[in-house]
Design an enzyme around this catalytic site. Structure first.
Site, short mmCIF file in Angstrom:
data_model
loop_
_atom_site.label_atom_id
_atom_site.label_comp_id
_atom_site.label_asym_id
_atom_site.label_seq_id
_atom_site.Cartn_x
_atom_site.Cartn_y
_atom_site.Cartn_z
N GLU A 166 0.81 -1.23 0.00
CA GLU A 166 0.00 0.00 0.00
C GLU A 166 0.84 1.27 0.00
OE1 GLU A 166 -3.28 0.08 2.73
OE2 GLU A 166 -4.26 -1.59 1.73
N GLU A 367 -5.31 -8.50 0.22
CA GLU A 367 -6.12 -8.14 1.39
C GLU A 367 -7.55 -7.88 0.94
OE1 GLU A 367 -4.70 -5.10 4.10
OE2 GLU A 367 -2.62 -5.68 3.70
C1 BG6 Z 1 -4.60 -2.16 4.95
C2 BG6 Z 1 -3.27 -2.49 5.57
O1 BG6 Z 1 -4.58 -0.80 4.73
O2 BG6 Z 1 -5.75 -2.31 5.69
C3 BG6 Z 1 -3.35 -3.35 6.82
O3 BG6 Z 1 -2.39 -3.05 4.64
C4 BG6 Z 1 -4.55 -2.92 7.66
O4 BG6 Z 1 -2.13 -3.22 7.50
C5 BG6 Z 1 -5.79 -3.16 6.82
O5 BG6 Z 1 -4.64 -3.58 8.89
C6 BG6 Z 1 -7.09 -2.87 7.54
O6 BG6 Z 1 -7.08 -1.58 8.09
P1 BG6 Z 1 -7.37 -1.35 9.62
O7 BG6 Z 1 -7.20 0.10 9.83
O8 BG6 Z 1 -8.77 -1.79 9.86
O9 BG6 Z 1 -6.38 -2.19 10.37
#
Ligand code: BG6
Length: 467
Positions: A166, A367
């Site tokens: 990211e 993700e």
């Molecule tokens: C992504 C990141 O932006 O989203 C992760 O790569 C992150 O590290 C995930 O945990 C979810 O976001 P959050 O703020 O709910 O943890």
């Protein structure tokens, strides 16, 4: 397009799950590890404890890998902590750090799980940050050296590599994520350029030193809808997409800046300086696939041209807007999760298609998932039907994308196991496996299988969504 029948998931589809080092490992200063920018943070969102304990994965990785194997994972995407391998980012190599990742990758392979490693997931070594971080050209060389060390030590075990997780969110929202990408806007765009050059050089290095391995970038990508058919809203949505998505991927894949994004930078005097050799470096770094993270889509309206264009309060998917470019808008067709993120499975299909139309490279989802306030019940389970619903809807849309002709390598939802979220601490959970720790009381870190664990296990075994 509607179909009478969707194509099945291909044999060998990489059903996986993801984590990152700083959100899971804990052991932040064990066995010679140096501090990262995350460890050096002193401010965390109210009511959250920070990342130093994670979920104790560093010490329990064998137990965790056994659980991943029981889950049936074909792939596991994790990140390597740069400052565990090279504590000050650019000096002595820490053999204990490399040993940890060798043991992790060996354990995964022994269980038939393909390791997918991210070289950097937000956690730049603090020592490099103190010497200028990504603003300094020497960090580019340090990243290339670090990648070489890791490729030499782990290249025989890890077939898929991701460069920087990211990068686009780090650039747009680095202060919020604590990634060290700070300074005025002009400075941050120069840092972005250095990261792009570093990424390109590392992709070229991987191709030279690990000819059988595959490597790609891992941005967060979200399709952007115009708020209405008003042509001004349509232009605003396209401009936002150019700045948010294509700026990073056009450089990674095509080796040149996206013209719309460059016009945005030039008009503000933020265009980065190219050092001799940068253009050539960008031109040589061709990825083998594109990894991307997808949580939600966005909606954009025409800007008013003043600071009310920016919606300032919220986290990385709520803060939207760029003065004179676009205003963030709500999408009335979408539901929201407990954290106010819009839920858009069909936008996932659209995002796949946009990526594949533009770049014609295989796509790997690194993700996607639902953060929620899970509750451990007396039977030692978590009844997370809401997560199953979210994942099922998104996986159905992957099948649509495959039927649309998109080449999808695999799906690694966030997250394999509970971990510390970037903003809401451990209370906001994503995993298939519950970890028994609270925000300030880490308890015993006991692992519990959630209902989603058994659901995903059945899905992987069948290589199909349950009817
Ligand atoms: C992504 C990141 O932006 O989203 C992760 O790569 C992150 O590290 C995930 O945990 C979810 O976001 P959050 O703020 O709910 O943890």
């Amino acid at each position: 397009m509607q179909y009478d029948q969707l194509l099945p998931f291909p044999a060998g589809f990489l059903w996986g799950a993801s984590t990152s080092a700083y959100q899971t490992e804990g052991a932040w200063d064990a066995d010679g590890k140096g501090p990262s920018v995350i460890d050096a943070r002193t401010q965390f969102p109210e009511g959250t404890a920070g990342f130093k304990d994670g979920v104790d994965h560093y010490r329990r990785f064998r137990e965790d890998v056994a659980l991943f194997a029981e889950l049936g994972l074909k792939a596991y995407r994790f990140s390597i902590s740069w400052s565990r391998v090279i504590p000050d980012g650019d000096g002595e190599v820490n053999p204990a750090g490399l040993r940890f990742y060798r043991e992790l990758a060996t354990e995964l392979r022994a269980h038939g799980i393909t390791p997918i490693a991210t070289l950097m997931h937000f956690d730049l070594p603090q020592a490099l940050q103190e010497r200028g971080g990504w603003a300094s050209r020497s960090t580019v060389d340090a990243f290339v050296r670090y990648a070489g060390v890791v490729f030499d030590a782990l290249g025989d075990l890890i077939p898929y590599w991701l460069t920087i997780n990211e990068q686009n969110m780090m650039i747009m929202l680095g202060e919020m994520l604590g990634t060290g990408t700070t300074g005025g806007r002009r400075a941050v765009w120069q840092q972005n350029h250095h990261m792009l050059v570093a990424q390109a050089r590392v992709m070229a290095l991987a191709h030279r030193s690990l000819p059988a391995a595959k490597i790609g970038p891992a941005p967060n990508v979200a399709c952007v809808y115009p708020a209405t058919p008003d042509p001004l809203d349509v232009i605003a949505a396209a401009d936002f997409s150019a700045i948010r998505n294509w700026l990073y991927l056009d450089v990674a894949v095509r080796g040149t800046y996206n013209p719309t994004a460059w016009a945005f930078l030039r008009a503000r005097g933020w265009e980065p300086e190219f050092a001799p050799g940068d253009a050539e470096a960008l031109a040589t770094g061709a990825p083998d696939f594109i990894a991307f993270n997808y949580y939600t889509s966005h909606t954009a309206a025409a800007p008013k041209g003043d600071d009310t264009d920016i919606r300032a309060n919220g986290d990385q998917h709520i803060v939207l807007g760029e003065e004179g470019v676009y205003r963030g808008a709500d999408n009335p067709f979408l539901e929201r999760n407990e954290f106010n993120w819009e839920i858009d499975p069909i936008g996932f299909r659209t995002t796949f298609r946009e990526l594949y139309d533009r770049y014609r490279l295989p796509l790997l989802v690194t993700e996607n998932g639902l953060g929620a306030y899970d509750e451990l019940t007396e039977d030692g389970r978590v009844h997370d039907h809401y997560r199953i619903d979210y994942l099922a809807q998104h996986i159905r849309q992957i099948q649509y994308a495959i039927t649309d002709g998109v080449d999808v390598l695999g799906y690694c939802p966030w997250s394999a196991i509970d971990l510390v979220s970037t903003h809401q601490g451990i209370r906001k959970r994503y995993g298939f496996i519950y970890v028994d720790r609270d925000e300030f009381d880490v308890k015993d870190f006991a692992r519990h299988r959630k209902d989603s664990f058994f659901w995903y296990q059945r899905l992987i075994a069948a290589n199909a969504l349950p009817e």
